[in-house]
Motif scaffolding. Structure first.
Motif, PDB file in Angstrom:
ATOM      1  N   ASN A 121      -2.315 -10.788  -5.829  1.00 43.54           N
ATOM      2  CA  ASN A 121      -1.894 -10.567  -7.209  1.00 43.54           C
ATOM      3  C   ASN A 121      -1.877  -9.073  -7.497  1.00 43.54           C
ATOM      4  O   ASN A 121      -2.639  -8.584  -8.320  1.00 43.54           O
ATOM      5  N   PRO A 122      -1.047  -8.307  -6.805  1.00 45.68           N
ATOM      6  CA  PRO A 122      -1.093  -6.852  -6.977  1.00 45.68           C
ATOM      7  C   PRO A 122      -0.690  -6.429  -8.375  1.00 45.68           C
ATOM      8  O   PRO A 122       0.178  -7.020  -8.996  1.00 45.68           O
ATOM      9  N   THR A 123      -1.369  -5.385  -8.847  1.00 48.70           N
ATOM     10  CA  THR A 123      -1.066  -4.851 -10.174  1.00 48.70           C
ATOM     11  C   THR A 123       0.028  -3.801 -10.112  1.00 48.70           C
ATOM     12  O   THR A 123       0.458  -3.315 -11.132  1.00 48.70           O
ATOM     13  N   GLY A 124       0.439  -3.424  -8.915  1.00 50.14           N
ATOM     14  CA  GLY A 124       1.483  -2.425  -8.780  1.00 50.14           C
ATOM     15  C   GLY A 124       0.951  -1.015  -8.735  1.00 50.14           C
ATOM     16  O   GLY A 124       1.676  -0.086  -8.475  1.00 50.14           O
ATOM     17  N   GLY A 125      -0.356  -0.836  -8.977  1.00 52.21           N
ATOM     18  CA  GLY A 125      -0.913   0.504  -9.021  1.00 52.21           C
ATOM     19  C   GLY A 125      -1.413   1.011  -7.686  1.00 52.21           C
ATOM     20  O   GLY A 125      -1.543   2.186  -7.480  1.00 52.21           O
ATOM     21  N   GLN A 126      -1.738   0.110  -6.771  1.00 52.58           N
ATOM     22  CA  GLN A 126      -2.319   0.563  -5.510  1.00 52.58           C
ATOM     23  C   GLN A 126      -1.289   0.608  -4.396  1.00 52.58           C
ATOM     24  O   GLN A 126      -0.245   0.000  -4.483  1.00 52.58           O
ATOM     25  N   ASN A 127      -1.627   1.329  -3.356  1.00 58.08           N
ATOM     26  CA  ASN A 127      -0.802   1.369  -2.160  1.00 58.08           C
ATOM     27  C   ASN A 127      -1.309   0.274  -1.247  1.00 58.08           C
ATOM     28  O   ASN A 127      -2.227   0.479  -0.460  1.00 58.08           O
ATOM     29  N   ALA A 128      -0.754  -0.895  -1.330  1.00 56.97           N
ATOM     30  CA  ALA A 128      -1.254  -2.065  -0.620  1.00 56.97           C
ATOM     31  C   ALA A 128      -0.887  -2.065   0.854  1.00 56.97           C
ATOM     32  O   ALA A 128      -1.480  -2.804   1.622  1.00 56.97           O
ATOM     33  N   TYR A 129       0.040  -1.243   1.272  1.00 52.89           N
ATOM     34  CA  TYR A 129       0.528  -1.305   2.650  1.00 52.89           C
ATOM     35  C   TYR A 129      -0.591  -1.130   3.673  1.00 52.89           C
ATOM     36  O   TYR A 129      -0.700  -1.889   4.621  1.00 52.89           O
ATOM     37  N   ALA A 130      -1.460  -0.131   3.469  1.00 51.99           N
ATOM     38  CA  ALA A 130      -2.533   0.142   4.437  1.00 51.99           C
ATOM     39  C   ALA A 130      -3.468  -1.051   4.584  1.00 51.99           C
ATOM     40  O   ALA A 130      -3.879  -1.398   5.686  1.00 51.99           O
ATOM     41  N   ASP A 131      -3.801  -1.701   3.477  1.00 53.99           N
ATOM     42  CA  ASP A 131      -4.669  -2.869   3.541  1.00 53.99           C
ATOM     43  C   ASP A 131      -3.929  -4.087   4.076  1.00 53.99           C
ATOM     44  O   ASP A 131      -4.504  -4.928   4.760  1.00 53.99           O
ATOM     45  N   MET A 132      -2.652  -4.191   3.777  1.00 48.79           N
ATOM     46  CA  MET A 132      -1.877  -5.347   4.226  1.00 48.79           C
ATOM     47  C   MET A 132      -1.714  -5.353   5.743  1.00 48.79           C
ATOM     48  O   MET A 132      -1.832  -6.393   6.379  1.00 48.79           O
ATOM     49  N   THR A 149      -3.814 -11.747  11.298  1.00 47.78           N
ATOM     50  CA  THR A 149      -2.640 -12.545  11.657  1.00 47.78           C
ATOM     51  C   THR A 149      -2.936 -13.081  13.052  1.00 47.78           C
ATOM     52  O   THR A 149      -3.853 -12.592  13.725  1.00 47.78           O
ATOM     53  N   PRO A 150      -2.188 -14.060  13.533  1.00 44.78           N
ATOM     54  CA  PRO A 150      -2.430 -14.533  14.908  1.00 44.78           C
ATOM     55  C   PRO A 150      -2.319 -13.395  15.937  1.00 44.78           C
ATOM     56  O   PRO A 150      -3.010 -13.398  16.949  1.00 44.78           O
ATOM     57  N   GLU A 151      -1.491 -12.396  15.643  1.00 48.72           N
ATOM     58  CA  GLU A 151      -1.332 -11.263  16.549  1.00 48.72           C
ATOM     59  C   GLU A 151      -2.381 -10.173  16.314  1.00 48.72           C
ATOM     60  O   GLU A 151      -2.569  -9.293  17.145  1.00 48.72           O
ATOM     61  N   ASN A 152      -3.042 -10.170  15.174  1.00 48.74           N
ATOM     62  CA  ASN A 152      -4.017  -9.140  14.795  1.00 48.74           C
ATOM     63  C   ASN A 152      -5.336  -9.816  14.414  1.00 48.74           C
ATOM     64  O   ASN A 152      -5.748  -9.798  13.263  1.00 48.74           O
ATOM     65  N   GLN A 153      -6.017 -10.396  15.392  1.00 53.17           N
ATOM     66  CA  GLN A 153      -7.215 -11.184  15.116  1.00 53.17           C
ATOM     67  C   GLN A 153      -8.473 -10.347  14.916  1.00 53.17           C
ATOM     68  O   GLN A 153      -9.484 -10.865  14.469  1.00 53.17           O
ATOM     69  N   ASN A 154      -8.429  -9.072  15.223  1.00 56.54           N
ATOM     70  CA  ASN A 154      -9.580  -8.194  14.996  1.00 56.54           C
ATOM     71  C   ASN A 154      -9.399  -7.344  13.748  1.00 56.54           C
ATOM     72  O   ASN A 154      -9.906  -6.230  13.673  1.00 56.54           O
ATOM     73  N   ALA A 155      -8.683  -7.844  12.776  1.00 57.52           N
ATOM     74  CA  ALA A 155      -8.372  -7.103  11.556  1.00 57.52           C
ATOM     75  C   ALA A 155      -9.610  -6.939  10.675  1.00 57.52           C
ATOM     76  O   ALA A 155     -10.574  -7.693  10.781  1.00 57.52           O
TER      77      ALA A 155
END
Length: 182
Positions: A67-78, A83-89
């Motif tokens: 539920n992003p508020t639009g204020g943060q830079n979510a890309y780095a956290d996203m 994911t199945p390919e990134n299991q050590n996230a």
């Protein structure tokens, strides 16, 4: 990809009533500042450093990607989500469904709020009085460069650690000027 909780009391089941502990304190153990001013041959640097150490907060910017508020830079956290390919996230999977299990206060969302900031820095050159007398107009003159919030070292990359909850980065400013006295 969901968060797994530890059975803290060892009774064989994980429940909110018996398996919670204090995660940290929002109040710093130490905080303060350091300032220094000196003058040498007309030059005068002035520096103010500010610090806070030993406090923790919940990183709501990373928590609220569904539920992003639009204020943060979510890309780095996203990109650091499971994911199945990134299991050590670092963070659990993203979901379009509500998932209360992943959004309880826990160590995954805990962030160190300690910081060191260069709050103010100013360097100026005061022109010699002898030179000012030769102009027969100017009584004094000073050339300066002043910066505010030029540097911050912290563990919260998306926002100012002092204003946490407001998802804006630290604002920096630099001013160059001349002060003239007649």
């Amino acid at each position: 990809g969901d968060i797994k909780y530890k059975d803290l009391n060892g009774d064989g089941k994980v429940d909110a009533a018996n398996d919670r502990e204090i995660l940290g304190d929002a109040n710093p153990k130490f905080f303060g500042g350091l300032t220094n001013t000196f003058a040498y041959k007309g030059f005068e640097p002035n520096v103010f450093l500010q610090y806070s150490y030993g406090n923790k907060i919940l990183n709501y910017n990373a928590m609220e990607l569904e539920n992003p508020t639009g204020g943060q830079n979510a890309y780095a956290d996203m990109v650091n989500r499971w994911t199945p390919e990134n299991q050590n996230a670092k963070y659990p999977r993203l979901s379009s469904q509500s998932n209360a299990n992943n959004y309880q206060a826990n160590t995954v969302w805990l962030a160190d709020r300690s910081f060191l900031k260069l709050r103010n820095a100013e360097v100026y050159y005061r022109f010699p009085k002898e030179l000012m007398k030769k102009t027969k107009i100017l009584g004094s003159a000073k050339l300066y460069v002043r910066g505010t919030d030029l540097f911050c070292s912290d563990h919260i990359d998306v926002a100012d650690p002092e204003c946490y909850g407001v998802a804006t980065p630290l604002n920096k400013s630099v001013v160059v000027g001349v002060t003239i006295g007649f």
